[in-house]
Design an enzyme around this catalytic site. Sequence first.
Site, PDB file in Angstrom:
ATOM      1  N   CYS A   1      54.947  -5.157   9.484  1.00 49.86           N
ATOM      2  CA  CYS A   1      53.703  -4.475   9.800  1.00 49.86           C
ATOM      3  C   CYS A   1      52.917  -4.679   8.601  1.00 49.86           C
ATOM      4  O   CYS A   1      51.657  -4.399   8.950  1.00 49.86           O
ATOM      5  CB  CYS A   1      53.922  -2.765   9.926  1.00 49.86           C
ATOM      6  SG  CYS A   1      55.192  -2.182   8.613  1.00 49.86           S
TER       7      CYS A   1
ATOM      8  N   GLU B   1      46.895  -8.031  15.734  1.00 53.11           N
ATOM      9  CA  GLU B   1      48.201  -7.913  15.315  1.00 53.11           C
ATOM     10  C   GLU B   1      49.032  -9.027  16.018  1.00 53.11           C
ATOM     11  O   GLU B   1      49.369  -8.912  17.307  1.00 53.11           O
ATOM     12  CB  GLU B   1      48.912  -6.775  15.295  1.00 53.11           C
ATOM     13  CG  GLU B   1      50.143  -6.609  14.345  1.00 53.11           C
ATOM     14  CD  GLU B   1      51.077  -5.436  14.588  1.00 53.11           C
ATOM     15  OE1 GLU B   1      51.240  -4.989  15.488  1.00 53.11           O
ATOM     16  OE2 GLU B   1      51.416  -5.022  13.239  1.00 53.11           O
TER      17      GLU B   1
ATOM     18  N   GLU C   1      53.945   5.553  12.202  1.00 56.33           N
ATOM     19  CA  GLU C   1      53.793   4.468  11.536  1.00 56.33           C
ATOM     20  C   GLU C   1      53.662   3.248  12.496  1.00 56.33           C
ATOM     21  O   GLU C   1      54.758   2.816  12.904  1.00 56.33           O
ATOM     22  CB  GLU C   1      55.206   4.081  10.572  1.00 56.33           C
ATOM     23  CG  GLU C   1      55.383   5.113   9.608  1.00 56.33           C
ATOM     24  CD  GLU C   1      54.515   4.948   8.430  1.00 56.33           C
ATOM     25  OE1 GLU C   1      53.697   4.103   8.166  1.00 56.33           O
ATOM     26  OE2 GLU C   1      54.727   5.988   7.640  1.00 56.33           O
TER      27      GLU C   1
ATOM     28  N   LYS D   1      66.552   6.840  18.439  1.00 58.05           N
ATOM     29  CA  LYS D   1      66.411   6.085  19.617  1.00 58.05           C
ATOM     30  C   LYS D   1      66.243   4.724  18.917  1.00 58.05           C
ATOM     31  O   LYS D   1      64.762   4.483  18.709  1.00 58.05           O
ATOM     32  CB  LYS D   1      65.623   6.444  20.545  1.00 58.05           C
ATOM     33  CG  LYS D   1      65.701   5.848  22.015  1.00 58.05           C
ATOM     34  CD  LYS D   1      65.734   4.266  21.999  1.00 58.05           C
ATOM     35  CE  LYS D   1      64.276   3.552  22.142  1.00 58.05           C
ATOM     36  NZ  LYS D   1      64.467   2.247  22.344  1.00 58.05           N
TER      37      LYS D   1
ATOM     38  N   GLY E   1      52.399   4.257  20.056  1.00 57.01           N
ATOM     39  CA  GLY E   1      52.260   5.256  19.140  1.00 57.01           C
ATOM     40  C   GLY E   1      51.134   6.187  20.096  1.00 57.01           C
ATOM     41  O   GLY E   1      51.209   7.412  20.239  1.00 57.01           O
TER      42      GLY E   1
ATOM     43  N   GLY F   1      56.416   1.957  15.268  1.00 58.17           N
ATOM     44  CA  GLY F   1      56.429   0.924  16.471  1.00 58.17           C
ATOM     45  C   GLY F   1      54.747   0.365  16.695  1.00 58.17           C
ATOM     46  O   GLY F   1      54.180   0.524  15.615  1.00 58.17           O
ATOM     47  N   SER F   2      54.336  -0.020  17.693  1.00 59.24           N
ATOM     48  CA  SER F   2      53.101  -0.549  18.091  1.00 59.24           C
ATOM     49  C   SER F   2      52.128   0.794  18.311  1.00 59.24           C
ATOM     50  O   SER F   2      52.462   1.681  18.771  1.00 59.24           O
ATOM     51  CB  SER F   2      53.116  -1.341  19.237  1.00 59.24           C
ATOM     52  OG  SER F   2      53.558  -0.467  20.293  1.00 59.24           O
ATOM     53  N   THR F   3      50.982   0.418  17.833  1.00 60.36           N
ATOM     54  CA  THR F   3      49.782   1.339  17.932  1.00 60.36           C
ATOM     55  C   THR F   3      49.790   1.827  19.535  1.00 60.36           C
ATOM     56  O   THR F   3      49.435   3.071  19.929  1.00 60.36           O
ATOM     57  CB  THR F   3      48.559   0.705  17.600  1.00 60.36           C
ATOM     58  OG1 THR F   3      48.688   0.491  16.043  1.00 60.36           O
ATOM     59  CG2 THR F   3      47.310   1.681  17.712  1.00 60.36           C
ATOM     60  N   GLU F   4      49.725   0.917  20.599  1.00 60.81           N
ATOM     61  CA  GLU F   4      49.786   1.084  21.819  1.00 60.81           C
ATOM     62  C   GLU F   4      50.948   2.251  22.036  1.00 60.81           C
ATOM     63  O   GLU F   4      50.680   3.142  22.967  1.00 60.81           O
ATOM     64  CB  GLU F   4      50.257  -0.223  22.302  1.00 60.81           C
ATOM     65  CG  GLU F   4      50.088  -0.410  24.046  1.00 60.81           C
ATOM     66  CD  GLU F   4      50.337  -1.681  24.660  1.00 60.81           C
ATOM     67  OE1 GLU F   4      51.070  -2.614  23.716  1.00 60.81           O
ATOM     68  OE2 GLU F   4      50.490  -1.874  25.802  1.00 60.81           O
TER      69      GLU F   4
HETATM   70  P1  NAP Z   1      57.209  -0.755  20.090  1.00 62.27           P
HETATM   71  O1  NAP Z   1      57.182  -1.858  21.194  1.00 62.27           O
HETATM   72  O2  NAP Z   1      56.017   0.153  19.907  1.00 62.27           O
HETATM   73  O3  NAP Z   1      58.616   0.061  20.147  1.00 62.27           O
HETATM   74  C1  NAP Z   1      58.787   0.802  19.149  1.00 62.27           C
HETATM   75  C2  NAP Z   1      60.074   1.801  19.843  1.00 62.27           C
HETATM   76  O4  NAP Z   1      59.332   2.551  20.781  1.00 62.27           O
HETATM   77  C3  NAP Z   1      61.189   1.005  20.254  1.00 62.27           C
HETATM   78  O5  NAP Z   1      62.246   1.913  19.980  1.00 62.27           O
HETATM   79  C4  NAP Z   1      60.825   1.235  21.772  1.00 62.27           C
HETATM   80  O6  NAP Z   1      61.850   1.179  22.635  1.00 62.27           O
HETATM   81  C5  NAP Z   1      60.295   2.468  21.902  1.00 62.27           C
HETATM   82  N1  NAP Z   1      59.485   2.698  23.072  1.00 62.27           N
HETATM   83  C6  NAP Z   1      58.719   1.895  23.752  1.00 62.27           C
HETATM   84  N2  NAP Z   1      57.980   2.642  24.892  1.00 62.27           N
HETATM   85  C7  NAP Z   1      58.112   3.841  24.356  1.00 62.27           C
HETATM   86  C8  NAP Z   1      57.691   4.844  25.236  1.00 62.27           C
HETATM   87  N3  NAP Z   1      56.936   4.975  26.312  1.00 62.27           N
HETATM   88  N4  NAP Z   1      57.982   6.068  24.764  1.00 62.27           N
HETATM   89  C9  NAP Z   1      58.853   6.300  23.565  1.00 62.27           C
HETATM   90  N5  NAP Z   1      59.538   5.211  23.135  1.00 62.27           N
HETATM   91  C10 NAP Z   1      58.960   3.796  23.503  1.00 62.27           C
HETATM   92  O7  NAP Z   1      56.957  -1.799  19.011  1.00 62.27           O
HETATM   93  P2  NAP Z   1      58.199  -2.866  18.308  1.00 62.27           P
HETATM   94  O8  NAP Z   1      57.617  -4.053  19.209  1.00 62.27           O
HETATM   95  O9  NAP Z   1      59.306  -2.522  18.652  1.00 62.27           O
HETATM   96  O10 NAP Z   1      57.771  -3.406  17.154  1.00 62.27           O
HETATM   97  C11 NAP Z   1      56.632  -3.836  16.603  1.00 62.27           C
HETATM   98  C12 NAP Z   1      55.502  -2.645  16.141  1.00 62.27           C
HETATM   99  O11 NAP Z   1      55.779  -1.971  15.258  1.00 62.27           O
HETATM  100  C13 NAP Z   1      54.375  -3.528  15.657  1.00 62.27           C
HETATM  101  O12 NAP Z   1      52.919  -3.232  15.988  1.00 62.27           O
HETATM  102  C14 NAP Z   1      54.684  -3.117  14.194  1.00 62.27           C
HETATM  103  O13 NAP Z   1      53.036  -3.301  13.343  1.00 62.27           O
HETATM  104  C15 NAP Z   1      55.088  -1.944  14.138  1.00 62.27           C
HETATM  105  N6  NAP Z   1      55.565  -1.388  13.045  1.00 62.27           N
HETATM  106  C16 NAP Z   1      55.109  -0.676  12.027  1.00 62.27           C
HETATM  107  C17 NAP Z   1      55.709  -0.350  10.902  1.00 62.27           C
HETATM  108  C18 NAP Z   1      54.990   0.965   9.823  1.00 62.27           C
HETATM  109  O14 NAP Z   1      55.682   1.206   8.961  1.00 62.27           O
HETATM  110  N7  NAP Z   1      53.763   1.096  10.115  1.00 62.27           N
HETATM  111  C19 NAP Z   1      56.946  -0.752  10.484  1.00 62.27           C
HETATM  112  C20 NAP Z   1      57.355  -1.796  11.470  1.00 62.27           C
HETATM  113  C21 NAP Z   1      56.880  -1.879  12.499  1.00 62.27           C
HETATM  114  P3  NAP Z   1      62.217  -0.413  23.199  1.00 62.27           P
HETATM  115  O15 NAP Z   1      62.933  -1.170  22.150  1.00 62.27           O
HETATM  116  O16 NAP Z   1      63.169  -0.177  24.305  1.00 62.27           O
HETATM  117  O17 NAP Z   1      60.927  -1.265  23.621  1.00 62.27           O
END
Ligand code: NAP
Length: 499
Positions: free
Chosen positions: A304, A401, A270, A195, A253, A248-251
């Site tokens: 990230c 962040e 991650e 996804k 996660g 994705g985000s910690t939230e």
């Molecule tokens: P995000 O809002 O957490 O979304 C990540 C993924 O999760 C997206 O595909 C999102 O779908 C999906 N998602 C959202 N709500 C969900 C739920 N309730 N259940 C299951 N899946 C859900 O993060 P983002 O804004 O896309 O990315 C930014 C974050 O990613 C930052 O915090 C960054 O630090 C982190 N990140 C970490 C790494 C690492 O390797 N540690 C690498 C890159 C990014 P939608 O697209 O529809 O919202």
Amino acid sequence: MTPPPSPSTATRAFLARPHALYIGGRWVAPLAGRRFDVFDPGTGERIATAAAGDAADIDAAVAAARAAFTGPWSKFTAGERSRVIWKLADLIEQHAAELIELEVLDNGQPLAVAQHVVRNLAPEFFRYYAGWPTKIEGATIPAAPQGRRPGEVLSFTLREPIGVVGAITPWNAPLPMLMVKLAPALATGCTLVLKPAELTPLTALRMAELCSEAGVPDGVVNVVTGFGETAGAALAAHPGVDKIAFTGSTEVGRLIVKAATGNLKKVSLELGGKSPVIVFDDAVLEQVIPGAARACFFLQGQNCMAGTRLYVHEKVHDQVVEGIATIARSMQLGHGLDPASQFGPLISAEQRERVRGYVEAGRREGGELVCGGSAPARPGWFFQPTVFARMSADMTPVKNEIFGPVLCVQSFGDDDLERVAREANATIYGLSGSVWTRDIGRALGMVRRIDSGQVSVNMHAAVDPAMPFGGNRQSGWGREFGKEGLEPYLKTKGVSVAW
Ligand code: NAP
Ligand code: MG
């Protein structure tokens, strides 16, 4: 302002397709018939539409992934899996021009970044993992269960694929985020329901086709585009999924972990970061200044690993800050397809407002705005690279962040080393970090003190397929990349055979 160069015919044809979901090796319409728009962040214009899958489509994709896992994919030898992964690397190279354009248009990143990803990082990553299937081995164990004597029992371990994997990825680096899950899943013999982020679904759809062309059997790789709250949540909670690999985000996660409790599926995470960059007064400033600028501004700070908290020794503070500000001011903002652009847009208007909010908080709380701080008047979701000096640990932009191009600088003196080490670890995150000095003892002392999954010396964010990468504390669970990156996709079976 000159319009961005227009993409190739192949890319335009791909964008114009009525994109569907990729399930069981076929393009299928989403059951509920919903779609969403895909935008180019460099212009703010709609460039495609994608299918909004939801729970029922996830059910179909998980069923296809299960059938492939127990069926054709389980009959592949390790060597055959290797060849398929290697072929995928070849196909990425063959279709590089198109993948580069799609990644730029979808995410906004400058051409040079996408070229590096598509021509170097991704093929190298797949080839690195293509080497693994034939080297995944269990062990023989000198066990003596139930009083058996040597020669009466043979005990060994099998390393087996964990099963059906749900991969949920973010928008900041669409292809790399997909690749770090796809390659180890294929290497271990797992199947996958992916996804991708709703903001950047395009390269995932193209990669699904390339997987098929590489010889990956139908149902091994399924792509369900759609929203996190619907498709993502259904995947995370699905009883037929054995493991979730989430970036994705910690939230979010935390939501994934909660959703996984139903069948106690395995979870790797991650998550976010707020990485420190620590510069001592003996560091080579000609390396520090471009290095620290890049650490923060790469991918417009939507990274990230971004080094967003800069601690500089007071003796070199002014010189370093001025040097970084000079780079920031001179960076050529522009559409990613324009080869002259060095700095692209943010992913969305919403993300830009988030960044602007943090910059306003920094100003209000007394930070000194050295450069940037606003959005240029042009189409697309651009925001200037921004440097704040005289920041302190309690300020909003230092603690959170931002996921945007905002560098927060603090200075330290010879007596403050303990404070710097403490503050480096004083966020909820522990993903990356760097130390800049010519003194090896000082460097290694700081390496030990920084509690993060990755620390570099005289460079930042040293990424390589073979190097484990992941977060401590609330930056994640588990590691991706390298040999350790296989572990979340494997389970161990202990077998004892009484003769
Ligand atoms: P995000 O809002 O957490 O979304 C990540 C993924 O999760 C997206 O595909 C999102 O779908 C999906 N998602 C959202 N709500 C969900 C739920 N309730 N259940 C299951 N899946 C859900 O993060 P983002 O804004 O896309 O990315 C930014 C974050 O990613 C930052 O915090 C960054 O630090 C982190 N990140 C970490 C790494 C690492 O390797 N540690 C690498 C890159 C990014 P939608 O697209 O529809 O919202
Ligand atoms: Mg987009």
